[in-house]
Design a protein around this motif. Structure first.
Motif, short mmCIF file in Angstrom:
data_model
loop_
_atom_site.label_atom_id
_atom_site.label_comp_id
_atom_site.label_asym_id
_atom_site.label_seq_id
_atom_site.Cartn_x
_atom_site.Cartn_y
_atom_site.Cartn_z
N CYS A 76 0.88 -1.32 0.12
CA CYS A 76 -0.15 -0.02 -0.21
C CYS A 76 0.88 1.29 0.22
O CYS A 76 0.66 2.23 -0.42
CB CYS A 76 -0.65 0.11 1.18
N PHE A 77 2.12 1.10 0.78
CA PHE A 77 3.10 2.33 0.64
C PHE A 77 3.38 2.64 -0.75
O PHE A 77 3.35 3.59 -1.40
CB PHE A 77 4.11 2.20 1.71
N ALA A 78 3.88 1.35 -1.43
CA ALA A 78 4.34 1.59 -2.89
C ALA A 78 3.27 1.98 -3.84
O ALA A 78 3.60 3.06 -4.42
CB ALA A 78 4.81 0.22 -3.40
N LYS A 79 1.96 1.53 -3.71
CA LYS A 79 0.82 1.97 -4.53
C LYS A 79 0.74 3.55 -4.30
O LYS A 79 0.58 4.20 -5.38
CB LYS A 79 -0.17 1.29 -4.26
N ALA A 80 0.80 3.96 -2.92
CA ALA A 80 0.68 5.30 -2.73
C ALA A 80 1.69 6.30 -3.22
O ALA A 80 1.66 7.38 -3.71
CB ALA A 80 0.49 5.54 -1.33
#
Ligand code: LRH
Ligand code: MN
Length: 430
Positions: A350-354
């Motif tokens: 989710c950090f990477a997608k953000a």
């Protein structure tokens, strides 16, 4: 000199079977992202420096008030919990710190424990105090509260326990104290809302006064449980007011499971950051109450939206953007190691997608009230499969491409079942 629990050869052999496919997927994703002006290697660099702490209490099976179902080979003390946390970090390479809980993790020599953890490649995150259970031989019960208790001697006992946790944390190299109190009531009229909060603030200010200069006190709010009518620090509003009252070293910790269903947690994150009070997170997921389920297992989109706010916050720092990321889960039906491997992947994902959100497009759409294009700027990033980036980061750091496959190939749990004593039947979180 570190001595990690799993053989590096086993991980290398397992990775060898996936290496070509990973290169292919990474290259293809790189081309796709380049078309929108994103340099995949830059994202890889950010992911490689991302980390989340694991809770010592999550290494064992958890339970509910009804029952706990231990598994053979689960850890029975902090030493075995550290070994299991080292397995999670050896495979995932994103969980290099452990958040301990006292007195559950108490030992006689914390300097030795610090070295033991370091030899396993582990450091320490926030220490957690515990004034929600009575310990054998304890002078004053917490049945009627702790830091907010009506009885002054009970409050003093709770203050001294928190100060003891700070002293332990200093020996471990920690710089954060997480204070969650279950204080509250089950009946209307049982306690006065204002007086119990004032008692909490007075006691908490004595803990605050004991903080070293470089430490923070992370206040963890929770809507209910164990109290079922009112809770002293029940929501982010009570928490931020208490943190503002206590001082600049007091921040707010957001446990994702501590809110009513459907509360907009990502907006709470934005609010706490706006006022410089965003101190950290306990990541987990839930459908009903404080279910402490695996992060991203029920509502991965919410976890993405939380990280979207965190990436925005990092671009607009207030009073130093340094939230502590920690997992806080109860593994009632899975192997705790597998759950924390899966959760670390979901959180990092989710950090990477953000990071992939086109912020210029998002801001332009917001400024021009182009609602659909603003939403699509988030949705486009959310829909990208970032698994190749996460796997690349793991391999580069000595981890596994397929963490669950490598863990199962290691037969680690079966080996521990031979070595460790069985955990008795029981109930409750630990
Ligand atoms: C309270 C909580 C808190 C911990 C405990 C184990 O529900 O989230 O963070 O002390 O779980
Ligand atoms: Mn928590």
């Amino acid at each position: 000199m570190t001595h990690l629990p799993l053989s590096a050869d086993l991980i290398a052999e397992a990775n060898a079977r996936h290496a070509d496919a990973l290169d292919e997927d990474y290259t293809a994703l790189g081309r796709k992202l380049a078309r929108t002006g994103i340099d995949i290697d830059a994202v890889l660099g950010r992911v490689a420096s991302f980390s989340v702490a694991v809770p010592s209490w999550g290494a064992g099976r958890g339970g509910t008030r009804f029952a706990k179902f231990p598994i053979p080979g689960e850890p029975t003390n902090i030493h075995e919990k550290l070994e299991d946390c080292a397995v999670i970090n050896q495979l995932s390479r994103v969980t290099p710190r452990v958040s301990p809980h006292f007195p559950w993790d108490k030992v006689s020599d914390f300097a030795a424990l610090r070295e033991e953890a370091a030899a396993l490649g582990l450091g320490w995150d926030a220490v957690n105090s515990n004034t929600f259970q009575d310990q054998p031989g304890q002078a004053h019960t917490y049945a009627n509260g702790s830091l907010s208790a009506q009885d002054a001697a009970t409050r003093q006992q709770a203050v001294e326990h928190n100060i003891e946790c700070i002293e332990i944390g200093k020996q471990l190299g920690s710089t954060d104290l997480t204070v969650w109190v279950g204080d509250g009531t089950n009946f209307p009229g049982q306690q006065d809302f204002a007086r119990s909060l004032d008692r909490y603030l007075d006691a908490a200010s004595q803990v605050y006064a004991a903080l070293p200069d470089d430490w923070r006190m992370l206040l963890e709010h929770k809507m209910f449980e164990p109290a079922f009518y009112s809770t002293v620090i029940s929501d982010w509003g009570s928490s931020i007011l208490a943190a503002q009252e206590l001082g600049p070293k007091a921040k707010c910790l957001v446990d994702l499971g501590h809110h009513a269903p459907n509360v907009n947690i990502e907006q709470i994150v934005a609010r706490l950051h706006r006022f410089g009070k965003l101190g950290g997170f306990h990541f987990n997921d839930s459908k009903y109450g404080d279910d402490d389920l695996d992060s991203g297992s029920i509502n991965p989109h919410q976890l993405f939206l939380v990280f979207n706010e965190l990436v925005e916050a990092e671009l607009n720092p207030r009073d130093g953007f340094n939230p502590s990321y920690m997992i806080d889960q109860s593994h009632n039906v899975t192997d705790p190691i597998e759950s924390m491997l899966s959760s670390a992947e979901a959180i990092t994902g989710c950090f990477a997608k953000a990071l992939l959100v086109d912020r210029d497009a998002l801001h332009a759409a917001q400024e021009s009230n182009d609602t659909m294009m603003a939403f699509q700027a988030l949705r486009r990033a959310y829909s990208i499969d970032v698994a190749p980036i996460l796997a690349k980061a793991r391999v580069a750091a000595g981890g596994a491409i397929d963490v669950l496959e490598a863990y199962r190939l290691s037969q680690y749990r079966a080996r521990k079942a031979q070595e460790r004593k069985a955990v008795g039947l029981g109930a409750g979180i630990v």
